[in-house]
Design a protein around this motif. Structure first.
Motif, PDB file in Angstrom:
ATOM      1  N   GLU A 113       0.858  -1.180   0.000  1.00 29.21           N
ATOM      2  CA  GLU A 113       0.000   0.000   0.000  1.00 29.21           C
ATOM      3  C   GLU A 113       0.891   1.225   0.000  1.00 29.21           C
ATOM      4  O   GLU A 113       1.733   1.394   0.892  1.00 29.21           O
ATOM      5  CB  GLU A 113      -0.916   0.019   1.230  1.00 29.21           C
ATOM      6  CG  GLU A 113      -1.879   1.200   1.227  1.00 29.21           C
ATOM      7  CD  GLU A 113      -2.838   1.164   2.405  1.00 29.21           C
ATOM      8  OE1 GLU A 113      -4.038   0.922   2.196  1.00 29.21           O
ATOM      9  OE2 GLU A 113      -2.358   1.374   3.543  1.00 29.21           O
ATOM     10  N   SER A 125      -2.790   3.764  -2.959  1.00 29.89           N
ATOM     11  CA  SER A 125      -2.927   2.742  -3.989  1.00 29.89           C
ATOM     12  C   SER A 125      -2.470   1.408  -3.421  1.00 29.89           C
ATOM     13  O   SER A 125      -1.438   1.332  -2.755  1.00 29.89           O
ATOM     14  CB  SER A 125      -2.082   3.101  -5.217  1.00 29.89           C
ATOM     15  OG  SER A 125      -2.114   2.074  -6.191  1.00 29.89           O
ATOM     16  N   THR A 126      -3.256   0.372  -3.667  1.00 28.75           N
ATOM     17  CA  THR A 126      -2.867  -0.984  -3.294  1.00 28.75           C
ATOM     18  C   THR A 126      -2.398  -1.704  -4.544  1.00 28.75           C
ATOM     19  O   THR A 126      -3.116  -1.745  -5.547  1.00 28.75           O
ATOM     20  CB  THR A 126      -4.044  -1.746  -2.659  1.00 28.75           C
ATOM     21  OG1 THR A 126      -4.524  -1.014  -1.532  1.00 28.75           O
ATOM     22  CG2 THR A 126      -3.603  -3.130  -2.194  1.00 28.75           C
ATOM     23  N   VAL A 144      -4.645  -2.847  -7.601  1.00 25.89           N
ATOM     24  CA  VAL A 144      -5.821  -3.656  -7.283  1.00 25.89           C
ATOM     25  C   VAL A 144      -6.772  -2.959  -6.313  1.00 25.89           C
ATOM     26  O   VAL A 144      -7.829  -3.509  -5.968  1.00 25.89           O
ATOM     27  CB  VAL A 144      -5.398  -5.025  -6.698  1.00 25.89           C
ATOM     28  CG1 VAL A 144      -4.628  -5.829  -7.734  1.00 25.89           C
ATOM     29  CG2 VAL A 144      -4.571  -4.856  -5.420  1.00 25.89           C
ATOM     30  N   GLY A 145      -6.436  -1.759  -5.869  1.00 28.44           N
ATOM     31  CA  GLY A 145      -7.325  -1.041  -4.961  1.00 28.44           C
ATOM     32  C   GLY A 145      -6.745   0.312  -4.598  1.00 28.44           C
ATOM     33  O   GLY A 145      -5.696   0.713  -5.097  1.00 28.44           O
ATOM     34  N   ASP A 147      -7.431   4.669  -3.310  1.00 36.38           N
ATOM     35  CA  ASP A 147      -8.164   5.900  -3.593  1.00 36.38           C
ATOM     36  C   ASP A 147      -7.417   6.671  -4.669  1.00 36.38           C
ATOM     37  O   ASP A 147      -6.490   7.437  -4.389  1.00 36.38           O
ATOM     38  CB  ASP A 147      -8.282   6.727  -2.305  1.00 36.38           C
ATOM     39  CG  ASP A 147      -9.013   8.053  -2.519  1.00 36.38           C
ATOM     40  OD1 ASP A 147      -9.599   8.238  -3.603  1.00 36.38           O
ATOM     41  OD2 ASP A 147      -8.975   8.902  -1.603  1.00 36.38           O
ATOM     42  N   THR A 151      -7.668   3.068 -12.619  1.00 37.77           N
ATOM     43  CA  THR A 151      -8.323   1.771 -12.542  1.00 37.77           C
ATOM     44  C   THR A 151      -7.698   0.796 -13.536  1.00 37.77           C
ATOM     45  O   THR A 151      -7.422   1.141 -14.683  1.00 37.77           O
ATOM     46  CB  THR A 151      -9.822   1.919 -12.839  1.00 37.77           C
ATOM     47  OG1 THR A 151     -10.381   2.879 -11.936  1.00 37.77           O
ATOM     48  CG2 THR A 151     -10.552   0.595 -12.665  1.00 37.77           C
TER      49      THR A 151
END
Length: 218
Positions: A113, A125-126, A144-145, A147, A151
């Motif tokens: 992260e 960002s993950t 993969v994830g 804020d 995408t």
């Protein structure tokens, strides 16, 4: 800082990069979606066959891809020692202020992260490590994830020696969704700018390391 980083206007590459993409084949996945195999490197760039295939991306209808190339006056092993540190990207990616490994031990599948400096349209960002090849000097990760607006972002970075064998050529390509309300061109200009700044910082860091390695011990 370039205005494109502020994203005050709506977010595949610039027109010249789009023209340089080599479309390999259309690969239908269902009745409504087609993925195109894209090789976004300029025709004049010579890459070893062992790494060139890593830069072929499957591009969806609402995605763009691009590539940034950086020459570095330092040995490949010196540059790789920095790039391979999935747990410490902020060493040369100055848009990141911190990184924490949340799953894994640094091998493929590790999750990190990262937190982004203020002023960018993102907070965190993950990211998952997809490829770590110490022999071919290839690193790839996907988002993969988190804020942010990137995408389905996936990046591939490869290192190789230039034809004269002196220094390192870093090639970083990526594919990402085009955010709603933004254009293909602006999306890639934005990401290109960040990647280019990162690689310029990497070059400065690695070249300083190489100079220190060459300096005689006191």
């Amino acid at each position: 800082m370039p205005s494109s980083l502020q994203l005050q206007r709506p977010l595949t590459a610039t027109a010249t990069t789009i023209g340089g993409c080599h479309h390999k084949q259309a690969q239908p996945t269902n009745s409504t979606t087609t993925l195109t195999r894209v090789f976004p490197l300029p025709c004049g760039l010579s890459l070893p066959d062992t790494v060139a295939t890593y830069h072929i991306h499957a591009l969806g209808p609402n995605q763009c891809c691009s590539v940034v190339i950086q020459a570095i006056e330092a040995p490949v092993e010196t540059v790789w020692s920095v790039v391979r540190r999935f747990d410490n990207p902020q060493a040369y990616k100055h848009f990141l202020k911190s990184c924490h490994v949340i799953v894994g031990d640094g091998n493929v599948g590790t999750l990190r992260e990262v937190h982004v400096v203020s002023g960018l349209p993102a907070a965190s960002s993950t990211e998952r490590l997809e490829i770590l090849d110490d022999e071919r000097h290839v690193l790839s990760f996907s988002v993969v994830g988190g804020d942010h607006r990137l995408t389905n972002y996936r990046s591939v970075t490869t290192l190789h020696a230039p034809p004269n064998g002196d220094g390192t050529v870093v090639v970083e390509s990526f594919v990402v969704d085009i955010p709603p309300g933004n254009t293909r061109e602006d999306t890639c200009i934005f990401v290109d700018t960040i990647v280019r700044c990162n690689l310029q910082s990497l070059a400065q860091m690695a070249e300083n390391m190489a100079k220190r390695e060459k300096s005689p011990s006191p």
